[in-house]
Design an enzyme around this catalytic site. Structure first.
Site, PDB file in Angstrom:
ATOM      1  N   THR A 129       0.823  -1.209   0.000  1.00 20.38           N
ATOM      2  CA  THR A 129       0.000   0.000   0.000  1.00 20.38           C
ATOM      3  C   THR A 129       0.861   1.265   0.000  1.00 20.38           C
ATOM      4  OG1 THR A 129      -1.467   1.277   1.444  1.00 20.38           O
ATOM      5  CG2 THR A 129      -0.154  -0.372   2.521  1.00 20.38           C
ATOM      6  N   ASP A 130       0.277   2.364  -0.478  1.00 22.11           N
ATOM      7  CA  ASP A 130       0.994   3.656  -0.413  1.00 22.11           C
ATOM      8  C   ASP A 130       1.183   4.114   1.035  1.00 22.11           C
ATOM      9  OD1 ASP A 130      -1.667   4.353   0.128  1.00 22.11           O
ATOM     10  OD2 ASP A 130      -1.839   5.823  -1.490  1.00 22.11           O
ATOM     11  N   GLU A 131       0.404   3.540   1.968  1.00 21.73           N
ATOM     12  CA  GLU A 131       0.487   4.007   3.361  1.00 21.73           C
ATOM     13  C   GLU A 131       1.841   3.718   4.006  1.00 21.73           C
ATOM     14  OE1 GLU A 131      -2.851   3.539   5.876  1.00 21.73           O
ATOM     15  OE2 GLU A 131      -4.273   3.891   4.256  1.00 21.73           O
ATOM     16  N   TYR A 154      -1.765  -0.296  11.204  1.00 21.93           N
ATOM     17  CA  TYR A 154      -1.975  -1.004   9.927  1.00 21.93           C
ATOM     18  C   TYR A 154      -0.787  -0.755   8.992  1.00 21.93           C
ATOM     19  CZ  TYR A 154      -3.410  -1.412   5.037  1.00 21.93           C
ATOM     20  OH  TYR A 154      -3.432  -1.693   3.692  1.00 21.93           O
ATOM     21  N   LYS A 158       2.053  -3.407   7.429  1.00 24.35           N
ATOM     22  CA  LYS A 158       2.287  -3.616   5.990  1.00 24.35           C
ATOM     23  C   LYS A 158       3.750  -3.308   5.642  1.00 24.35           C
ATOM     24  CE  LYS A 158      -0.404  -4.516   3.180  1.00 24.35           C
ATOM     25  NZ  LYS A 158      -0.907  -5.817   2.661  1.00 24.35           N
ATOM     26  N   TYR A 211     -14.223  12.791   8.919  1.00 26.35           N
ATOM     27  CA  TYR A 211     -13.221  13.021   9.972  1.00 26.35           C
ATOM     28  C   TYR A 211     -12.563  14.398   9.817  1.00 26.35           C
ATOM     29  CZ  TYR A 211     -13.238   7.862  10.547  1.00 26.35           C
ATOM     30  OH  TYR A 211     -13.582   6.546  10.742  1.00 26.35           O
TER      31      TYR A 211
END
Ligand code: NAD
Ligand code: DAU
Length: 340
Positions: A129-131, A154, A158, A211
């Site tokens: 993921t880009d995260e 999370y 990853k 949010y």
């Protein structure tokens, strides 16, 4: 000669995994797919009901962190590629309870890597993921060389998995590829994630919880474009490489939510700004020029068209998400949004 490959797809009952299985069965009807999925709250056999009868799709219920189970499959089948989608995938749940994220996302990946090493599987694709890159300011984009700075449990899990893949490439010489994709949207996405949550809430005339100030930016990619990128990497990618995948569709969350309300003809009074997510990444943007230049891939779907298709799908599949939005889901929703 017709090419036949056997893929071990993990997490194939989730959102992207099920879309990938549909995609492969459509474009490569001679391939066999073994789908290993634990059927967590997010795993749903309904996602594959249209193709479940096909003899070349085999479902195995099981945990990627279960060494004996993984060993057994890799012993019984000659697997050409493992595509590892299986994960705990929701950032908010990782903030609430990180433990399971470490077990599945890190240990589970290591168990699969070890299995791939022992069985000499020719290719391993880790769906990342880009995260893992953390958060951007108002300009720039992540490249494959951007330092890894994950901000949520999370994202950290990853990142750890990516580093294990790297270690298995360097130490044991396995042929593995890491793909890092931005935010996906489309059919079969569990209604805890932004788009299906907002679409289904709006259809039920419920509040849409945005949010913070709603100005966080995500780079949206239609899930079929992601599947096409994975097809490209599976057939033409080079072992040891990392490929970024992006949608070239940056939008603030509030823009996305307003677009959904507009398409559905619902009032903006449904929007409710709520307490921000802790450690909320401000902006993601992907530089996917490597995949574009080396393997000639780029996203095809515009956000405007993709969101209309996605909303139509949720309108046509109300039973699918209404069945999910019961029992355990309602308890989760109350915990997450009740006092927010
Ligand atoms: P999802 O939560 O919809 O699906 C995850 C699937 O994995 C479910 O079917 C679940 O039952 C299965 N699973 C969970 N733990 C398991 C275990 N221990 N053993 C076997 N199966 C298990 O997730 P998704 O959104 O489809 O994401 C798939 C992958 O893509 C994840 O690795 C995620 O990190 C990555 N990713 C997602 C996005 C996105 O926008 N959704 C973007 C980039 C990368
Ligand atoms: O970027 C890729 C990642 O995208 C994947 O690795 C993750 O698995 C996937 O869940 C997704 O993570 P995000 O945290 O970006 O997605 P989510 O849908 O949870 O949130 C998208 C944005 O919307 C984020 O800025 C938080 C915000 N949001 C989300 C929810 C659920 C809200 O404002 N309200 C909400 O109720």
């Amino acid at each position: 000669m017709v090419e036949r490959k056997t893929l071990l797809v993990t997490g194939g009952c989730g959102f992207i995994g099920s879309n990938f299985i549909h995609y492969i069965l459509t474009h490569y009807p001679t391939y066999r797919i073994i789908n290993l999925d634990k059927l967590t709250y997010c795993g749903n056999l309904d996602n594959l009901c249209e193709v479940a009868h096909q003899p070349n799709l085999i479902f195995v219920k099981g945990d990627i962190a279960d060494r004996e189970k993984v060993k057994g499959i890799l012993h019984d089948e000659r697997i050409d590629c493992i595509v590892n989608f299986a994960a705990e995938s929701h950032v908010d749940r990782s903030i609430e309870d990180p433990d399971l994220f470490l077990r599945t996302n890190i240990l589970g990946t290591q168990v699969l890597l070890e299995g791939a090493r022992e069985a000499a599987v020719p290719l391993f694709i880790q769906i990342s993921t880009d995260e893992v890159y953390g958060s951007l300011g108002s300009t720039g984009a992540f490249t494959e060389a951007t330092p890894l700075k994950p901000n949520s449990p999370y994202a950290a899990s990853k990142t750890a998995a990516d580093l294990l893949v790297r270690a298995y490439i360097k130490t044991y010489g396995i042929a593995a590829i890491i793909t890092r994709c931005s935010n996906n949207y489309g059919p079969y996405q569990f209604p805890e994630k932004l788009l299906p949550l907002m679409i289904s809430n709006a259809m039920e005339d419920r509040e849409l919880p945005v949010y913070g100030d709603g100005l966080n930016v995500r780079d949206w990619i239609y899930v079929e474009d992601h599947c096409r990128a994975l097809d490209t990497v599976l057939h033409h990618g080079n072992g040891g490489e990392i490929y970024n995948i992006g949608g070239a569709s940056e939008r603030t969350n509030i823009e996305v939510v307003r677009t959904i309300l507009e398409v559905l003809g619902k009032p903006e009074s449904l929007i409710r700004f709520v307490m921000d997510r802790p450690g909320h990444d401000r902006r993601y943007a992907m530089d996917f020029s490597k995949l574009n230049k080396k393997l000639d891939w780029k996203p095809k779907m515009t956000f405007e068209e993709g969101i209309k298709r996605t909303i139509s799908w949720y309108i046509d599949h109300q039973e699918w998400w209404q069945r999910i939005k019961t029992g355990e889901y309602l308890k989760y929703y109350e915990r997450m949004y009740g006092n927010r």
